[in-house]
Motif scaffolding. Structure first.
Motif, PDB file in Angstrom:
ATOM      1  N   GLU A   1       7.718   0.795 -29.184  1.00  0.00           N
ATOM      2  CA  GLU A   1       6.753   1.584 -28.431  1.00  0.00           C
ATOM      3  C   GLU A   1       6.344   0.858 -27.146  1.00  0.00           C
ATOM      4  O   GLU A   1       6.164   1.487 -26.091  1.00  0.00           O
ATOM      5  CB  GLU A   1       5.514   1.849 -29.290  1.00  0.00           C
ATOM      6  N   LEU A   2       6.202  -0.475 -27.216  1.00  0.00           N
ATOM      7  CA  LEU A   2       5.812  -1.261 -26.045  1.00  0.00           C
ATOM      8  C   LEU A   2       6.875  -1.169 -24.948  1.00  0.00           C
ATOM      9  O   LEU A   2       6.558  -0.921 -23.777  1.00  0.00           O
ATOM     10  CB  LEU A   2       5.591  -2.719 -26.454  1.00  0.00           C
TER      11      LEU A   2
ATOM     12  N   ASP B   1       9.119   1.160 -24.592  1.00  0.00           N
ATOM     13  CA  ASP B   1       9.166   2.543 -24.098  1.00  0.00           C
ATOM     14  C   ASP B   1       8.130   2.754 -22.998  1.00  0.00           C
ATOM     15  O   ASP B   1       8.411   3.435 -21.990  1.00  0.00           O
ATOM     16  CB  ASP B   1       8.926   3.527 -25.248  1.00  0.00           C
ATOM     17  N   GLN B   2       6.945   2.198 -23.164  1.00  0.00           N
ATOM     18  CA  GLN B   2       5.903   2.320 -22.125  1.00  0.00           C
ATOM     19  C   GLN B   2       6.336   1.592 -20.847  1.00  0.00           C
ATOM     20  O   GLN B   2       6.089   2.068 -19.732  1.00  0.00           O
ATOM     21  CB  GLN B   2       4.588   1.728 -22.636  1.00  0.00           C
ATOM     22  N   VAL B   3       6.977   0.446 -20.992  1.00  0.00           N
ATOM     23  CA  VAL B   3       7.470  -0.287 -19.821  1.00  0.00           C
ATOM     24  C   VAL B   3       8.497   0.545 -19.073  1.00  0.00           C
ATOM     25  O   VAL B   3       8.459   0.662 -17.833  1.00  0.00           O
ATOM     26  CB  VAL B   3       8.064  -1.651 -20.260  1.00  0.00           C
TER      27      VAL B   3
ATOM     28  N   ASP C   1       8.909   3.812 -19.082  1.00  0.00           N
ATOM     29  CA  ASP C   1       8.284   4.985 -18.450  1.00  0.00           C
ATOM     30  C   ASP C   1       7.609   4.608 -17.139  1.00  0.00           C
ATOM     31  O   ASP C   1       7.740   5.334 -16.128  1.00  0.00           O
ATOM     32  CB  ASP C   1       7.255   5.606 -19.409  1.00  0.00           C
ATOM     33  N   ARG C   2       6.891   3.501 -17.116  1.00  0.00           N
ATOM     34  CA  ARG C   2       6.163   3.110 -15.901  1.00  0.00           C
ATOM     35  C   ARG C   2       7.086   2.517 -14.842  1.00  0.00           C
ATOM     36  O   ARG C   2       6.744   2.499 -13.651  1.00  0.00           O
ATOM     37  CB  ARG C   2       5.062   2.105 -16.277  1.00  0.00           C
TER      38      ARG C   2
ATOM     39  N   GLU D   1      -2.990  -3.630 -23.937  1.00  0.00           N
ATOM     40  CA  GLU D   1      -3.092  -3.287 -22.515  1.00  0.00           C
ATOM     41  C   GLU D   1      -2.682  -4.456 -21.621  1.00  0.00           C
ATOM     42  O   GLU D   1      -1.905  -4.296 -20.676  1.00  0.00           O
ATOM     43  CB  GLU D   1      -4.526  -2.854 -22.202  1.00  0.00           C
TER      44      GLU D   1
ATOM     45  N   LEU E   1       1.068  -5.350 -21.985  1.00  0.00           N
ATOM     46  CA  LEU E   1       1.875  -4.372 -21.253  1.00  0.00           C
ATOM     47  C   LEU E   1       1.893  -4.703 -19.769  1.00  0.00           C
ATOM     48  O   LEU E   1       2.939  -4.624 -19.111  1.00  0.00           O
ATOM     49  CB  LEU E   1       1.318  -2.963 -21.480  1.00  0.00           C
TER      50      LEU E   1
END
Length: 439
Positions: free
Chosen positions: A309-310, A312-314, A316-317, A344, A347
């Motif tokens: 999940e971590l 995936d957030q990287v 996306d941004r 937070e 990330l």
């Protein structure tokens, strides 16, 4: 009171207490030992006398021959008849005979120390054989003689103790001086550190724990010197980084105020001013964040983070900057891996490292997560050897760097999470950042 005086005083006091206790015990034991030795010696003499008497006067009945023989001996003794309970012969005055008789010493075989007024005697009793004769030889030695020996022995013992104490105190002074001298020298070095005279520090001769303390002090001084220089560099770089956008803004603002630009240049100037303000705002925000991270003023909320999940957030941004730079962002993640960190902040650290890799990459960036390790590498030009040792310092940046604070922030966050970050050359050709987090 100085440490050396305290150590000497403590050692001397302890030595005196030990010697006093030892002297008291020895003094009390000496007399008992002398009494036992004297009793054994009297018994040995008595047995020898009895043996001689039995041999010489075996054929002559009666005690007349005994008396003549015993009279010649320079001993204090009694010839006692147990059957008649009377003294047959004595080499001592009659008052002692009367005193011992009144105290029932002759009849009491258990008493070995006899009193006669102010005098005391050590005794030893030897039976003639055969025992049917009832004759007994009693030898005596005044206790005063043994006490005189005790006093003489104790005086010599005290003399030995005094000499030993003086020698021990001198040795203590020498050893404590040898111990305290390095501490005194180390104190002078600390004074130099206090006055920031790092170039005047000198090594001292020491061993053991003091040597370890000395090394710790010098390590602290080196770290303090490095920190002070880094602070100076930080303020110099910060002033430079802040001065550049401010000068740009000031130049365009004064040009617009003085109406030296035409309408098109005014629009361009306003856009440039907005851009520089955004850049200035970003620098200030990152400086504030880094200061908070260094001073532990930020609130840290550790939680369990799923690695997939971590990342995936990287991804996306990072998508906009990936498309802008036409770089392929590849990733390989072990779906079973979890981390414990502030989600937070962690990330943000990964984004800083990923954006940095994308800006320097030629064609691709690889992100790999396995167990407790994360690697981010690119195929760019890499980091120069001169820049490599300082890459995580503030305002240190490469050719395409922005503020020079991103990697410093990433390192602060990762270290706050209990992990560590390293950098090396990548097999792809660029830089490789390795993050290791605790289980």
């Amino acid at each position: 009171m100085k440490l050396q005086s305290q150590l000497n005083l403590a050692f001397t006091t302890l030595l005196l207490v030990i010697l006093t206790a030892a002297g008291f015990v020895i003094y009390s034991m000496i007399l008992d030992m002398l009494i036992e030795d004297e009793r054994a010696e009297l018994k040995q003499k008595g047995e020898l006398l009895v043996e001689v008497l039995n041999e010489q006067y075996e054929s002559q009945p009666g005690t007349k021959g005994f008396r003549n023989f015993l009279q010649k001996q320079d001993l204090q003794l009694f010839l006692y008849d147990r059957r008649q309970d009377r003294v047959l012969f004595s080499t001592m005055p009659d008052r002692y005979v009367q005193g011992f008789s009144s105290n029932q010493y002759f009849a009491d075989n258990r008493e070995n120390l006899w009193d006669a007024g102010s005098s005391k005697f050590v005794t030893s009793r030897i039976l003639f054989y055969p025992e049917s004769t009832g004759l007994e030889l009693i030898l005596l030695t005044p206790l005063n003689d043994l006490q005189a020996i005790q006093q003489d022995f104790f005086r010599r013992l005290v003399l030995v103790f005094i000499i030993g104490t003086i020698a021990a105190v001198l040795l203590s002074y020498f050893l404590t001086n040898k111990l305290v001298t390095p501490l005194t020298k180390l104190k002078r070095q600390l004074k130099k550190i206090e006055k920031r005279k790092f170039d005047q520090l000198e090594p001292i001769k020491a061993t053991g724990e003091i040597k370890e303390v000395e090394q710790s002090v010098y390590d602290m001084a080196a770290e303090l010197e490095r920190y002070m220089k880094s602070q100076q560099t930080f303020f110099q770089n910060a002033s430079h980084e802040l001065k550049t956008p401010l000068m740009t803004i000031q130049g365009y603002a004064e040009g617009i105020r003085d109406k030296v630009f035409d309408e098109a240049d005014q629009e361009k100037g306003l856009e440039m001013m907005v851009t520089e303000v955004e850049r200035l705002k970003k620098i200030i925000n990152e400086m504030i964040l880094l200061a908070k991270l260094d001073s532990d003023q930020t609130t840290y909320h550790p939680e369990e983070i799923h690695a997939q999940e971590l990342i995936d957030q990287v991804l996306d941004r990072a998508l906009p900057i990936v498309n802008e730079n036409s770089v392929a962002l590849n990733h390989e993640v072990n779906s079973q891996v979890y981390f414990t960190a502030d989600a937070e902040k962690f990330l943000q650290a990964l984004l800083n490292l990923t954006f940095n890799a994308i800006r320097h990459a030629h064609t691709k960036v690889d992100i790999t997560v396995s167990k407790q390790m994360i690697t981010i590498e690119d195929d760019g030009e890499g980091i120069s050897k001169e820049l490599l040792p300082h890459i995580f310092h503030r305002f240190v940046k490469g050719k395409t760097g922005e503020t020079g604070l991103g990697l410093a922030i990433a390192r602060a966050i990762i270290e706050q999470s209990g992990g560590k970050i390293m950098v090396s050359d990548s097999d792809l050709g660029g830089a490789k950042f390795i993050i290791i987090l605790p289980k």
